[in-house]
Design a protein around this motif. Structure first.
Motif, mmCIF file in Angstrom:
data_model
loop_
_atom_site.group_PDB
_atom_site.id
_atom_site.type_symbol
_atom_site.label_atom_id
_atom_site.label_comp_id
_atom_site.label_asym_id
_atom_site.label_seq_id
_atom_site.Cartn_x
_atom_site.Cartn_y
_atom_site.Cartn_z
ATOM 1 N N LEU A 9 25.549 -6.040 5.919
ATOM 2 C CA LEU A 9 26.046 -7.133 6.771
ATOM 3 C C LEU A 9 27.316 -7.732 6.196
ATOM 4 C CD1 LEU A 9 22.734 -8.966 7.768
ATOM 5 C CD2 LEU A 9 24.259 -7.669 9.266
ATOM 6 N N ALA A 10 27.373 -7.874 4.891
ATOM 7 C CA ALA A 10 28.560 -8.442 4.247
ATOM 8 C C ALA A 10 29.764 -7.525 4.447
ATOM 9 C CB ALA A 10 28.293 -8.653 2.757
ATOM 10 N N LEU A 11 29.550 -6.214 4.311
ATOM 11 C CA LEU A 11 30.650 -5.266 4.485
ATOM 12 C C LEU A 11 31.161 -5.261 5.929
ATOM 13 C CD1 LEU A 11 29.367 -2.240 2.371
ATOM 14 C CD2 LEU A 11 31.370 -3.666 1.878
ATOM 15 N N VAL A 12 30.234 -5.263 6.880
ATOM 16 C CA VAL A 12 30.637 -5.264 8.287
ATOM 17 C C VAL A 12 31.377 -6.561 8.635
ATOM 18 C CG1 VAL A 12 29.801 -5.255 10.667
ATOM 19 C CG2 VAL A 12 28.781 -3.711 8.978
ATOM 20 N N SER A 13 30.842 -7.686 8.169
ATOM 21 C CA SER A 13 31.491 -8.976 8.438
ATOM 22 C C SER A 13 32.887 -9.029 7.824
ATOM 23 C CB SER A 13 30.639 -10.114 7.884
ATOM 24 O OG SER A 13 29.371 -10.144 8.485
ATOM 25 N N SER A 14 33.007 -8.515 6.617
ATOM 26 C CA SER A 14 34.313 -8.503 5.949
ATOM 27 C C SER A 14 35.291 -7.603 6.687
ATOM 28 C CB SER A 14 34.153 -8.024 4.502
ATOM 29 O OG SER A 14 33.326 -8.894 3.764
ATOM 30 N N SER A 15 34.793 -6.488 7.195
ATOM 31 C CA SER A 15 35.655 -5.571 7.937
ATOM 32 C C SER A 15 36.132 -6.202 9.240
ATOM 33 C CB SER A 15 34.896 -4.276 8.230
ATOM 34 O OG SER A 15 35.756 -3.301 8.751
ATOM 35 N N ASN A 45 25.569 3.821 3.380
ATOM 36 C CA ASN A 45 25.119 4.965 4.157
ATOM 37 C C ASN A 45 26.080 5.197 5.331
ATOM 38 O OD1 ASN A 45 24.181 3.175 6.366
ATOM 39 N ND2 ASN A 45 22.615 2.606 4.856
ATOM 40 N N ARG A 46 25.893 6.310 6.030
ATOM 41 C CA ARG A 46 26.809 6.693 7.103
ATOM 42 C C ARG A 46 26.765 5.709 8.273
ATOM 43 N NH1 ARG A 46 29.164 11.402 6.972
ATOM 44 N NH2 ARG A 46 27.504 12.276 5.660
ATOM 45 N N LEU A 47 25.581 5.188 8.575
ATOM 46 C CA LEU A 47 25.461 4.231 9.671
ATOM 47 C C LEU A 47 26.284 2.976 9.388
ATOM 48 C CD1 LEU A 47 24.259 3.238 12.320
ATOM 49 C CD2 LEU A 47 22.239 2.466 11.036
ATOM 50 N N THR A 48 26.180 2.487 8.159
ATOM 51 C CA THR A 48 26.953 1.297 7.795
ATOM 52 C C THR A 48 28.448 1.598 7.831
ATOM 53 O OG1 THR A 48 25.155 0.503 6.388
ATOM 54 C CG2 THR A 48 27.323 -0.453 6.021
ATOM 55 N N ALA A 49 28.833 2.808 7.406
ATOM 56 C CA ALA A 49 30.250 3.187 7.453
ATOM 57 C C ALA A 49 30.754 3.175 8.895
ATOM 58 C CB ALA A 49 30.433 4.575 6.848
ATOM 59 N N ALA A 50 29.921 3.634 9.821
ATOM 60 C CA ALA A 50 30.298 3.604 11.234
ATOM 61 C C ALA A 50 30.422 2.166 11.732
ATOM 62 C CB ALA A 50 29.258 4.363 12.066
ATOM 63 N N ALA A 54 33.704 0.362 13.168
ATOM 64 C CA ALA A 54 33.688 -0.264 14.487
ATOM 65 C C ALA A 54 34.099 -1.733 14.398
ATOM 66 C CB ALA A 54 32.292 -0.148 15.103
ATOM 67 N N GLY A 55 33.594 -2.427 13.380
ATOM 68 C CA GLY A 55 33.939 -3.834 13.219
ATOM 69 C C GLY A 55 35.436 -4.033 13.040
ATOM 70 N N TYR A 56 36.053 -3.191 12.214
ATOM 71 C CA TYR A 56 37.500 -3.293 11.972
ATOM 72 C C TYR A 56 38.287 -3.020 13.246
ATOM 73 C CZ TYR A 56 42.169 -1.900 10.422
ATOM 74 O OH TYR A 56 43.530 -1.770 10.276
ATOM 75 N N PHE A 57 37.999 -1.907 13.910
ATOM 76 C CA PHE A 57 38.778 -1.508 15.079
ATOM 77 C C PHE A 57 38.584 -2.487 16.239
ATOM 78 C CE2 PHE A 57 39.892 0.720 18.911
ATOM 79 C CZ PHE A 57 40.963 1.519 18.545
ATOM 80 N N LEU A 58 37.339 -2.858 16.510
ATOM 81 C CA LEU A 58 37.073 -3.764 17.629
ATOM 82 C C LEU A 58 37.698 -5.134 17.393
ATOM 83 C CD1 LEU A 58 33.358 -2.818 18.380
ATOM 84 C CD2 LEU A 58 35.375 -2.230 19.743
ATOM 85 N N SER A 88 35.657 4.618 19.954
ATOM 86 C CA SER A 88 34.720 5.681 19.590
ATOM 87 C C SER A 88 35.354 6.758 18.714
ATOM 88 C CB SER A 88 34.121 6.311 20.851
ATOM 89 O OG SER A 88 35.139 6.877 21.661
ATOM 90 N N ALA A 89 36.600 7.150 19.007
ATOM 91 C CA ALA A 89 37.248 8.207 18.223
ATOM 92 C C ALA A 89 37.457 7.752 16.784
ATOM 93 C CB ALA A 89 38.584 8.591 18.854
ATOM 94 N N PHE A 90 37.948 6.512 16.611
ATOM 95 C CA PHE A 90 38.182 5.963 15.278
ATOM 96 C C PHE A 90 36.875 5.903 14.493
ATOM 97 C CE2 PHE A 90 38.598 2.486 12.239
ATOM 98 C CZ PHE A 90 39.873 2.670 11.713
ATOM 99 N N VAL A 91 35.828 5.423 15.140
ATOM 100 C CA VAL A 91 34.528 5.271 14.479
ATOM 101 C C VAL A 91 33.953 6.638 14.117
ATOM 102 C CG1 VAL A 91 32.152 4.473 14.770
ATOM 103 C CG2 VAL A 91 34.053 3.067 15.600
ATOM 104 N N LEU A 92 34.034 7.571 15.040
ATOM 105 C CA LEU A 92 33.463 8.899 14.810
ATOM 106 C C LEU A 92 34.133 9.598 13.625
ATOM 107 C CD1 LEU A 92 31.510 11.087 15.780
ATOM 108 C CD2 LEU A 92 33.329 11.935 17.273
ATOM 109 N N VAL A 93 35.458 9.538 13.567
ATOM 110 C CA VAL A 93 36.186 10.183 12.465
ATOM 111 C C VAL A 93 35.760 9.605 11.126
ATOM 112 C CG1 VAL A 93 38.461 10.423 11.383
ATOM 113 C CG2 VAL A 93 38.187 10.868 13.824
ATOM 114 N N HIS A 94 35.724 8.285 11.028
ATOM 115 C CA HIS A 94 35.395 7.657 9.747
ATOM 116 C C HIS A 94 33.918 7.824 9.387
ATOM 117 C CE1 HIS A 94 39.345 5.784 10.361
ATOM 118 N NE2 HIS A 94 39.359 5.636 9.052
ATOM 119 N N ALA A 95 33.065 7.889 10.407
ATOM 120 C CA ALA A 95 31.639 8.099 10.121
ATOM 121 C C ALA A 95 31.405 9.516 9.592
ATOM 122 C CB ALA A 95 30.813 7.862 11.376
#
Length: 388
Positions: A9-15, A45-50, A54-58, A88-95
């Protein structure tokens, strides 16, 4: 388990905060984007990376839903749907490229992600690319600065990120204190208009005469080239060409403006150059806005009303003794059109746009900040003209 959840949660919020602040439309805030690869690589994990991606791009593109709804005069749900699809493309590549390691392999994977999201076909949706901050951190260094920026972003995805953070922070402070945009010069004038969605939709001769009067009223002695926004001249026809050449008779002025050329497959979004002695199409947009303008699937459905993409088309053109790198609207949010033009060492960047549909968002401000960053990186002056 609870610790991993809180960490994620901290990583997603920071992103999210990173994307929101870096792409706020404030040029000097762009270097905040360098934090993204660190958050991405620290994901457990990969889910968190996705989710981090997503958080950054959105967050970076948060003005899109409202802009889409305004453009299509539709419900906000359409804007939200296209916003998610675009991410979706940005998220998929990074995931897919995420790995649990923090060594050089992780840095190499991020370099690959940078390349994929900067170049077509994925690069067609490659907004909010962290490499754009190179202009703020390495002004005037051109390709060397771009390479250094890529290397620093790769380091941010490894265990050596503390050294990269110190280096980036020092360069950021130095740039804020000393950095300057390349000199705009005194012979090129970018004219901003506030004509809303009416721009380019009225093809009457009186409209063109009124537009010329407006241009002539802001033209000052010494300006040889006046730049008008995307779509300013509407449909480019022989009649419109003759009218503008006649109005410019006796003036040592060249007008560069946006227009549209209808063809059998739809239309081309173009820049034209017109003076008293000459008129020509100088540029056909390499990458129109997907969905709203560029619809490659339309031909399959028997529709021929979309804009044509002339990918890797004319990167540089000579006007009034200067080699210019032309970009139209959406191209200013991407990486590859600008870099393709810079391979040909232009003397000036010329950007035009029509942002009437972005009211209430920071999309135009982001376009301008991106343009300023690239101008700083390559020490090339930029002339910008927008309609709001």
């Amino acid at each position: 388990m609870r610790r991993d959840t809180l960490s994620s949660l901290a990583l997603v919020s920071s992103s999210v905060a990173c994307g929101m602040m870096a792409w706020s439309g404030i040029t000097l805030a762009l270097p905040l984007a360098v934090a993204f690869p660190a958050f991405w690589s620290l994901a457990p994990n990969r889910l968190t990376a996705a989710m981090v991606s997503a958080g950054y791009f959105l967050a970076a593109s948060h003005g899109l839903p409202q802009g889409v709804a305004t453009y299509f005069r539709a419900d906000l749900w359409l804007g939200l749907a296209l916003w998610l699809i675009a991410s979706s493309a940005f998220v998929l590549v990074h995931a897919l490229l995420w790995s649990s390691g923090t060594g050089w392999a992780s840095g190499a994977r991020y370099v690959l992600a940078m390349l994929i999201t900067a170049l077509p076909p994925i690069g067609i949706l490659g907004w909010a690319h962290p490499i754009t901050a190179a202009g703020i951190l390495f002004p005037g260094l051109g390709w060397i600065g771009l390479t250094a920026m890529a290397a620093g972003l790769a380091l941010m995805a490894t265990r050596y990120r503390p050294a990269a953070i110190v280096a980036f922070a020092s360069l950021w402070i130095w740039s804020a204190a000393c950095g300057k945009t390349a000199n705009l010069g005194h012979e090129w004038l970018g004219v901003d208009l506030k004509l809303g969605k009416a721009l380019g939709r009225n093809g009457s001769l009186q409209w063109h005469r009124d537009l010329f009067t407006r241009v002539n009223s802001v033209r000052e002695p010494g300006y040889r080239v006046v730049v008008l926004p995307e779509s300013a001249l509407g449909l480019w026809t022989p009649t419109v060409e003759r009218l503008w050449r006649e109005q410019l008779r006796g003036l040592d002025t060249t007008v560069i403006a946006g227009a549209a050329i209808v063809n059998a497959d739809g239309y081309d979004n173009v820049m034209v150059s017109v003076s008293a002695t000459d008129a020509r199409i100088i540029y056909r947009e390499r990458m129109p806005v997907p969905v709203s303008m560029w619809r490659p699937w339309a031909n399959w459905a028997g529709q021929q009303d979309g804009a044509r993409a002339v990918m890797f088309g004319t990167p540089v053109v000579e006007i009034a003794g200067s080699r210019i790198a032309p970009l139209i609207c959406y191209e200013q949010l991407l990486v590859w059109p600008l870099l393709q033009s810079m391979l040909h060492s232009p003397d000036r960047i010329v950007l035009i746009g029509n942002g009437w549909w972005t009211e209430g968002t920071n999309i135009v401000a982001i376009q301008r900040s991106s343009a300023e960053a690239w101008s700083r990186l390559f020490a090339v002056p930029v002339t910008i003209s927008f309609n709001r």
